[in-house]
Design an enzyme around this catalytic site. Structure first.
Site, PDB file in Angstrom:
ATOM      1  N   HIS A 202       0.833  -1.211   0.000  1.00 56.28           N
ATOM      2  CA  HIS A 202       0.000   0.000   0.000  1.00 56.28           C
ATOM      3  C   HIS A 202       0.864   1.257   0.000  1.00 56.28           C
ATOM      4  CE1 HIS A 202       0.798   0.921   4.247  1.00 56.28           C
ATOM      5  NE2 HIS A 202       0.612  -0.361   4.520  1.00 56.28           N
ATOM      6  N   SER A 276       1.496   4.164  -5.046  1.00 54.91           N
ATOM      7  CA  SER A 276       2.090   5.396  -4.540  1.00 54.91           C
ATOM      8  C   SER A 276       3.451   5.141  -3.887  1.00 54.91           C
ATOM      9  CB  SER A 276       1.100   6.060  -3.576  1.00 54.91           C
ATOM     10  OG  SER A 276       1.486   7.370  -3.248  1.00 54.91           O
ATOM     11  N   ASP A 423      -5.420  12.678 -10.999  1.00 55.00           N
ATOM     12  CA  ASP A 423      -4.585  12.611  -9.799  1.00 55.00           C
ATOM     13  C   ASP A 423      -3.881  13.951  -9.593  1.00 55.00           C
ATOM     14  OD1 ASP A 423      -2.760  12.037  -7.768  1.00 55.00           O
ATOM     15  OD2 ASP A 423      -2.438   9.994  -8.464  1.00 55.00           O
ATOM     16  N   HIS A 452      -6.050   9.689  -7.270  1.00 53.29           N
ATOM     17  CA  HIS A 452      -5.034   8.903  -6.567  1.00 53.29           C
ATOM     18  C   HIS A 452      -5.636   7.705  -5.832  1.00 53.29           C
ATOM     19  CE1 HIS A 452      -0.897   8.604  -5.246  1.00 53.29           C
ATOM     20  NE2 HIS A 452      -1.269   8.445  -4.004  1.00 53.29           N
TER      21      HIS A 452
END
Length: 476
Positions: A202, A276, A423, A452
């Protein structure tokens, strides 16, 4: 040029100037507020925890001790020197942790440089400007007492704080102090019957629920019987340990992933899916295990190519957090990235009281929405989020080129990059920069009307199918 085009250009220019002016005022006030909060927290720490706690704006004198040498930094360059004869390497500390000049000092420095560029002949102006510049550079020089304290604790055999600090949450979810490994959510075939493994990583201040609550329920029966799926809570996030003596460096994050997934589950070859900040860890893992990675899927990778001659860490910090009030997501990123004590206050308000905020959210929405995103956002400490942000995103600014070159030259797997067109946190150009660096094996897919978060949340079923196709092609 038509009247409409001229009007549009004037409006855009006016908006930009207004944004610059308001931003200067707001962030100058935030500079002052962060300074005041520094004093407030020092007093609070002393009365509540019975000791003065160093921070990244401490005086150099606080760091000088009789135990040995210390980490010093000057003008963006840092060195770590052993405190004793014991071997202890604490590498990759980002200078952005302690070299974040105020907006006023930056403007003064820019003005000085511009005056010098114009080669003004007025000796008085030049002399005064040089004095201002020297003062500005001194303001960015720090001998960091926080790192010294942490190093001393490790060398001296001292243990981490067994309980969280007073400004952190003390619930069971947030106090995983006794665990030696990360929290891992594993699904799929048991007893090594899986054909392949998939690791999900993540992003910043998120958790494994970003994957388990969206993608895991939407994978096909065939995929669930073929692949072992591992979603982790990164060090300092979710249900994973949040050690107070950790600096959350790239090495620490990668080591914990290997210790928590590769070793206990006997993972040999695997696919990686990362979002990310997790993309940086994915690249580090891929470079470390080039023969084991079957496919690499990156979502919104924060890659900012550094111009020749620019200081990588500082350049990335300014791209990620430009200190502007608009757009709002840039304002939020700037608050978190530039201000140590303001960000601690945000953690005190939100993270320490996350159970209250989750209850209020469920009460207001009457449980019509799930709160897994809030849980991921709230369940961390200031120490973890602050160090991870600077040491991973900013601190790897000079390393990502090397990682991407290694992926291009040493890996044989395909690289698929997804990015939401809307984003505002990580611009789409970052993904195209990754593709350009890797070359022909990298493919970029821009998702219309997604940002995002909604690049996954809200289109989880479609994305699950896309991942299955990527894994099938890799196996074929």
């Amino acid at each position: 040029m038509s009247v409409r085009a001229k009007t549009k250009s004037v409006l855009i220019l006016s908006g930009r100037v207004l944004n610059e002016a308001v931003s200067f005022i707001v962030f100058s006030l935030l500079d002052l507020l962060d300074f005041i909060l520094c004093l407030v927290y020092k007093v609070a720490d002393f009365f509540i925890e019975a000791e003065w706690k160093p921070c990244y704006c401490s005086s150099p004198k606080e760091a000088i001790t009789s135990s040995g040498k210390i980490l010093v930094s000057e003008q963006g360059k840092s060195k770590i020197v052993c405190l004793s004869s014991s071997k202890l390497q604490l590498e990759e500390i980002s200078d952005t942790l302690y070299a974040r000049p105020s907006l006023v000092s930056e403007v003064l420095k820019t003005t000085v440089d511009e005056i010098k560029r114009l080669k003004l002949d007025n000796g008085t102006i030049i002399q005064s400007c040089e004095m201002i510049k020297k003062a500005t550079m001194r303001s960015t020089y720090t001998v960091n007492s926080t790192i010294v304290e942490m190093l001393q604790g490790k060398i001296g055999g001292q243990r981490s704080h067994p309980i969280p600090r007073w400004s952190d949450c003390d619930c069971k979810l947030c106090t995983s102090w006794g665990k030696g490994t990360l929290f891992v959510k594993a699904e799929g075939p048991k007893d090594n019957k899986a054909r392949e493994d998939v690791l999900f990583i993540h992003g910043f201040i998120s958790s494994s629920a970003f994957w388990t609550e969206t993608l895991f329920p939407n994978f096909s029966s065939a995929a669930k019987s073929t692949y072992r799926l591992f979603a982790i809570d990164l060090l300092g996030c979710g249900r994973s340990p949040k050690p107070t003596d950790s600096l959350y460096t790239l090495r620490e994050h990668v080591d914990m992933i290997e210790k928590s997934v590769h070793e206990p589950y006997n993972v040999k070859s695997f696919h990686i899916v990362a979002h990310s900040l997790g993309c940086i860890l994915a690249l580090a893992l891929a470079v470390k295990h080039p023969g084991s990675v079957k496919s690499l899927t990156l979502l919104a990778p924060p890659y900012y190519p550094v111009p020749m001659g620019a200081q990588a860490t500082q350049y990335v910090m300014r791209r990620l957090a430009p200190r502007r009030v608009w757009p709002l997501i840039a304002f939020g990123a700037s608050m978190v990235c530039w201000y140590e004590h303001i960000s601690r206050s945000m953690c005190l308000l939100l993270c320490k009281n996350h159970r209250l905020w989750e209850f209020l959210t469920k009460l207001v929405t009457r449980n019509r929405i799930r709160t897994f995103l809030l849980e991921g956002f709230f369940c961390h400490t200031h120490n973890a989020s602050w160090h991870t942000l600077h040491n991973i995103i900013c601190g790897t600014g000079s390393k990502l080129d090397t990682y991407l070159d290694a992926v291009r030259d040493n890996l044989k797997c395909g690289v698929t990059i997804f990015h939401g067109k809307n984003d505002e946190l990580i611009p789409v150009e970052c993904s195209y920069n990754v593709q350009k660096r890797i070359g022909g094996r990298a493919r970029v897919k821009v998702i219309e009307d997604k940002d995002h978060i909604t690049i996954v949340v809200g289109r989880q079923r479609a994305f699950a199918r896309e991942l299955e196709e990527i894994w099938e092609r890799a196996s074929a």
